[in-house]
Design an enzyme around this catalytic site. Structure first.
Site, PDB file in Angstrom:
ATOM      1  N   HIS A 197       0.810  -1.203   0.000  1.00 21.04           N
ATOM      2  CA  HIS A 197       0.000   0.000   0.000  1.00 21.04           C
ATOM      3  C   HIS A 197       0.855   1.270   0.000  1.00 21.04           C
ATOM      4  CE1 HIS A 197      -3.238  -2.674   0.518  1.00 21.04           C
ATOM      5  NE2 HIS A 197      -4.095  -1.790   0.944  1.00 21.04           N
ATOM      6  N   ASP A 228       0.406   4.414  -2.520  1.00 23.00           N
ATOM      7  CA  ASP A 228       0.161   5.759  -1.998  1.00 23.00           C
ATOM      8  C   ASP A 228       1.212   6.739  -2.505  1.00 23.00           C
ATOM      9  OD1 ASP A 228      -2.025   4.791  -0.641  1.00 23.00           O
ATOM     10  OD2 ASP A 228      -1.023   4.722   1.319  1.00 23.00           O
ATOM     11  N   GLU A 248      -7.061   4.852  -9.249  1.00 24.47           N
ATOM     12  CA  GLU A 248      -5.870   5.520  -9.764  1.00 24.47           C
ATOM     13  C   GLU A 248      -6.212   6.449 -10.924  1.00 24.47           C
ATOM     14  OE1 GLU A 248      -4.370   1.745 -12.405  1.00 24.47           O
ATOM     15  OE2 GLU A 248      -3.837   1.833 -10.291  1.00 24.47           O
TER      16      GLU A 248
END
Length: 131
Positions: A1, A5, A31
């Site tokens: 993750h 990010d 996204e």
């Protein structure tokens, strides 16, 4: 993750750096991002999208914890073709983005082909293409 990010933040930063203050950038979800730009014709919008795509491709993905290069498929729509309705513009840009993905990804596609724009492996403008 954490790597995902990092990519989202980097892409948002690139969008903000290319987006004039009077215009808007936003994350649509997942996204996907959208830039709402004023006073650009389809050629200028495609050139800005190409600059964004190149900047995203130049990200130092390893320093961000990614194991694969970051690429972008970008769709461009313009009020001269799609009108001023927000949903119609987003729909046309989304359709163009899927055209870019179907054409091999990591490129810019337009709902209406810009003048002088030649789709290719990296979606370069014709005047920048040495071939």
């Amino acid at each position: 993750h954490a790597a995902g990010d990092w990519v989202l933040k980097q892409v948002a930063d690139i969008g903000r750096s290319l987006c004039p203050e009077r215009d808007a950038i936003g994350r649509l979800g997942g996204e996907e991002f959208a830039l709402a730009l004023s006073d650009l014709d389809i050629d200028q919008a495609a050139a800005l999208a190409e600059g964004s795509r190149r900047a995203i491709g130049e990200l130092d993905y390893l320093s961000g914890g990614c194991h694969v290069p970051v690429t972008a498929s970008i769709g461009v729509a313009c009020t001269s073709h799609s009108g001023y309705g927000y949903q119609k513009l987003l729909s046309e840009a989304d359709r163009a983005m899927y055209m870019a993905k179907q054409a091999g990804r990591n490129r810019v596609a337009s709902a209406v082909p810009p003048t002088g724009y030649v789709p290719g492996p990296v979606g370069r403008a014709a005047e920048n293409d040495p071939a």
